[in-house]
Design an enzyme around this catalytic site. Structure first.
Site, PDB file in Angstrom:
ATOM      1  CG  HIS A  92      -2.080  -1.026   0.996  1.00 50.97           C
ATOM      2  ND1 HIS A  92      -2.662  -1.604   1.969  1.00 50.97           N
ATOM      3  CD2 HIS A  92      -2.729  -1.561  -0.227  1.00 50.97           C
ATOM      4  CE1 HIS A  92      -3.869  -2.501   1.798  1.00 50.97           C
ATOM      5  NE2 HIS A  92      -3.476  -2.306   0.280  1.00 50.97           N
ATOM      6  CD  GLU A  94     -22.258  21.032   1.175  1.00 51.51           C
ATOM      7  OE1 GLU A  94     -21.423  20.106   0.905  1.00 51.51           O
ATOM      8  OE2 GLU A  94     -21.909  21.928   1.803  1.00 51.51           O
ATOM      9  CG  ASP A 120     -21.774  16.227   1.694  1.00 52.93           C
ATOM     10  OD1 ASP A 120     -21.645  14.956   1.983  1.00 52.93           O
ATOM     11  OD2 ASP A 120     -20.889  16.911   2.240  1.00 52.93           O
ATOM     12  CB  CYS A 178     -16.232  22.661  -5.522  1.00 59.85           C
ATOM     13  SG  CYS A 178     -17.585  22.609  -4.170  1.00 59.85           S
TER      14      CYS A 178
END
Length: 856
Positions: A468, A711, A735, A782
């Site tokens: 990882h 959002e 969101d 965004c």
């Protein structure tokens, strides 16, 4: 009909609440559980109180009866005294039970939820240790007594039939960390007992809710699994797991292609004088060496008498580690992307692994070991289990286990507090110049937070290209070579070293011709990179030159800003200021914030800088802000809601932003606005701060624009009213998507619904843009949707004025815009609005792009 109620009596309030939480998770609110624990004495909170026990019994009393479980000592006495306060009729239905607290509570809760009577519930609680004893190979009679007759089936719950399915794993790396984490998280959401075995390898069946037992199965591509489920929701559980496996755990057909994983010959060439290692991340680096020798965590093993207190200490450390890893996960999502950040999902699941925790608990309670020694013993055993597996990929997971294990040990030994201001901590190095880092190993959590402008290269004596840490290094663009011989650790600090990550070679004090050749190669690589992003330096203008869309960067700090500018960012559309609050024990001061805001504004050189005020909660916990543990944090106390309740924190940040604004193009943006009243309240605090600064003679940008994040669906519906309050909108599709679809984006069973390309989400974007433009506002976006090149024609066609995305995605987005006309984009957007699913939307866009490619 009401179920049997359960009261948990313990000396420790935290312990009792933890047991209650475990039981609640098992029965999903179907049983009333009350807690009577601890005493009201801040200096000595451990103890029990008979009145508390009585009140707990009374609060859940019903005709089915109440079962009272106690830990030890005075808990029994308090429970007995509590019965004296009940009527004779009530006393007959309240039963004190000697069953083990944790296992007994869970078994009793499950039995009560299944409709069992008080006697059956009590029997299940008393037999709760049988399953564990059987698994550990312990003679049950040693626990319950030679003469005790054990019944493991004292009742039969309707529907408790074992079901099974066979599935073949198709994704390239099988059940590696991220799919294993999704598998375990899915299994853990059901009440049924779920087991899984790898038929291909002939393994034994293991618990599906244990991340380590599932990982050790060694499931690779093409292996067949046998999954069994026993319980009332067995069918639903198997269906969910089948969907997960058949959908390849949400992974694409191809994963990050690892570099060569064949072991390199550790030889030093007499001709070129290089050291050979394993190529882990491409690129050339030439710089002085910094040798990293982490201070080992030395623990002592000792005998403890207060085992409950020791177990509680371990639980507190595990919870603190969980919060730290969650913070790393949030930051890594921005720095290296969601796909790679999902590595830390497995770290979180390790901390929640019931097999690990039960093994530690056993050592504390049965062997009287201190928490550090018990934890270390279990972690070492598990790491050795992985090392013995004949699977190189799974062997690399040892680094993750050690990483999490060390984090908990640091917290247990208060080691972390010592390191917060120490240069010994890798991510807090005070380097005067960029270096090549040489270490025996680098953990994934440290790798995720390295600064590529300070660490130009990495050399380690362990690890491989499929670790990882290697994946993260590649994502950060840091050249890396792993598996080097131990002699590399003998190189003196500040020695000039050169490395070529593509071929895995390291040169100590390279000869001039070698250094020249490597510099030439590095320059050619940089030239190719610059040529690839040449178009990114230009504005994002359509092919017919009729429309331009501004392209900004999402950032979390100064290094992100520099990267964004190098990749063509025309400003910053989202500065996630919560990252100023991480890795600290207190909020940043006004002066600290001013310095960061001014530095970023100076780098931007009058380009726009949109600063989002503190957005915590949901998936961004910050422990010292005392955010509560919430059952559904995405719908809880987060964003502007938290800040309005903590005006001191918000005012400090607003003062810093205003003081940094003079001479720059800084804008303020408030997150998570759901109502008109919220933005009005935020603006009132901003007006107060402005007035205070004027009175003090402090100059700031009086014309600074104020905007909001859109959002939440209510903000879309109220867009016209909200437009009257602000200067701009910025749509946060991450969101917005989950709120529109009513699906938690962290929930493995429903996360696939959270797709910003879904027509429902696209229509929300369209509605927001229309309301903004009607009011004369500009509107940006965004969320991660902007980083998807397939979304470019839709966003352009919907009329967005600006998009902001992670820096790495800027060149591709600008290139996509340059290939489109405005008429084409509007047609694609209109068609997308009429589709029925995100899949259909993608097909529409892909079909157009393919036709365009064929025509050219």
């Amino acid at each position: 009909m009401a179920a049997v109620g359960i009261v948990i009596v313990s000396h420790s309030r935290q312990l009792a609440e933890g047991v209650r939480e475990l039981a609640v998770q098992m029965v999903q609110g179907k049983v009333f559980l009350a807690v009577a624990a601890g005493i009201d004495d801040p200096k000595n909170p451990l103890g029990t109180d008979a009145i508390q026990v009585y009140e707990a019994i009374a609060s859940i009393y019903n005709d089915q009866g109440v079962l009272v479980l106690m830990d030890l000592g005075s808990a029994l006495m308090s429970a007995e005294m509590a019965l004296e306060f009940l009527s004779q009729e009530q006393r007959e239905k309240v039963h004190l039970c000697e069953a083990p607290l944790v296992e007994g509570a869970i078994a009793a809760a499950v039995a009560a939820a299944s409709g069992c009577n008080i006697q059956q519930v009590m029997a299940q609680a008393r037999g709760a240790l049988v399953a564990k004893a059987t698994q550990l190979g312990v003679n049950v009679s040693h626990i319950l007594g030679e003469s005790t007759e054990v019944s493991t089936s004292s009742f039969v719950v309707e529907g408790q039939i074992t079901k099974q399915i066979r599935l073949t794993v198709r994704n390239p790396l099988g059940l590696h960390a991220r799919p294993a984490a999704k598998f375990v998280a899915t299994a853990a959401r059901f009440q049924s007992q779920i087991k899984v075995q790898n038929i291909t390898k002939g393994t034994e069946a293991v618990r599906a809710d244990s991340i380590n037992q599932v990982s050790i199965l060694g499931v690779r591509q093409g292996h067949e699994l046998l999954i069994t489920a026993t319980g009332s929701d067995a069918d639903e559980a198997l269906a969910a797991l089948q969907t997960l496996v058949e959908n390849n755990f949400g992974e694409e057909d191809a994963t990050l292609a690892p570099l060569t994983t064949s072991p390199a010959n550790h030889i030093v060439s007499s001709v070129d004088d290089f050291i050979q290692g394993i190529p882990a991340s491409n690129g050339v680096a030439i710089a002085p060496v910094f040798l990293y020798h982490p201070t080992p965590i030395l623990i002592q093993q000792y005998h403890v008498e207060n085992r409950e207190e020791e177990w509680q200490r371990l639980q507190v450390a595990v919870q603190a580690a969980h919060e730290e890893i969650q913070a790393i996960f949030s930051q890594a999502s921005i720095q290296i992307g969601d796909a790679e950040a999902a590595i830390f999902d497995a770290h979180l699941l390790f901390l929640e692994d019931p097999v690990v925790l039960e093994a530690v608990q056993q050592r504390i309670f049965e062997q009287h070991l201190n928490a550090e020694a018990a934890w270390q013993a279990v972690v070492n055993e598990l790491a050795n289990d992985y090392r013995r597996i004949e699977d190189s990929y799974l062997q690399e997971r040892v680094a993750d286990i050690v990483d999490v294990g060390q984090r908990v040990l640091r917290l247990l030994s208060r080691f972390e507090s010592h390191l917060r201001n120490s240069e010994d901590k890798l991510t807090h190095l005070n380097l005067s110049e960029p270096v090549i880092l040489i270490a025996t190993d680098i953990s994934p959590s440290d790798a995720a937070r390295l600064d590529p402008t300070k660490i130009l290269g990495i050399c380690t004596t362990s690890g491989s290209a499929i670790s990882h840490s290697a994946i993260i290094a590649r994502r950060l663009g840091i050249p890396a070579i792993f598996g080097l011989p131990p002699e590399i650790m003998q190189v003196a600090n500040n020695t000039i070293v050169a490395l070529d990550g593509e071929i895995g070679r390291v040169w100590i004090e390279p000869e001039p011709d070698i250094q020249t050749a490597l510099e030439t190669k590095r320059n050619l690589q940089e030239l190719a990179h610059q040529q690839a992003i040449t178009t990114a330096a230009n504005p994002a203008v359509t092919r017919d030159k009729t429309r331009e869309i501004k392209v900004y960067a999402n950032i979390g700090g100064i290094s992100d800003t520099e990267e964004g500018l190098s990749l063509g960012a025309e400003g910053v559309g989202l500065f996630r200021t919560e990252f100023l609050y991480l890795e600290r024990t207190t909020p940043p001061t006004e002066e600290e914030q001013i310095a960061v805001y001014q530095r970023i504004a100076q780098l931007l050189d009058h380009r726009p800088l949109i600063i989002r005020t503190l957005d915590v909660g949901g998936d961004k916990p910050i422990p010292y802000l005392d955010l509560p543990q919430e059952s559904n944090p995405f719908l809880g106390w987060r964003g502007i809601r938290f800040c309005l309740d903590h005006p001191d924190i918000l005012k400090t940040q607003l003062r810093a932003i205003l003081k940094a604004s003079l001479g720059h193009q800084i804008k303020i943006m408030f997150p998570m606005i759901a109502t008109v009243q919220e933005i009005q309240a935020a603006k009132a605090i901003l007006a107060q701060v402005r007035a205070e600064l004027r009175q003090a003679g402090v100059l700031f940008d009086e014309k600074m624009e104020v905007g909001i994040m859109v959002e939440i669906p209510s903000a879309v519906i109220l867009a016209e009213q909200l437009a009257a309050e602000v200067d701009f909108f910025s749509i946060g599709t991450n969101d917005l998507s989950q709120y529109v679809m009513a699906a938690d984006r962290t929930h493995p069973l429903v996360a696939s619904l959270v797709d910003a390309m879904h027509p429902a989400v696209l229509r929300m974007i369209q509605q927001t843009v229309q309301a903004a433009h009607k009011a004369g506002l500009w509107v940006g976006l965004c969320g991660e949707l902007a980083a998807n090149p397939l979304a470019a024609p839709i966003l352009l066609g919907l009329g967005l004025d600006e998009v902001s995305l992670n820096p790495q995605g800027i060149p591709a987005f600008k290139q996509a815009i340059a290939q489109l006309t405005m008429a084409e984009s509007e047609a694609i957007a209109a068609s997308a609005m009429q589709q029925n699913s995100a899949t259909d939307v993608r097909e529409v866009v892909s079909a157009f792009l393919n036709r365009q490619l064929n025509n050219h």
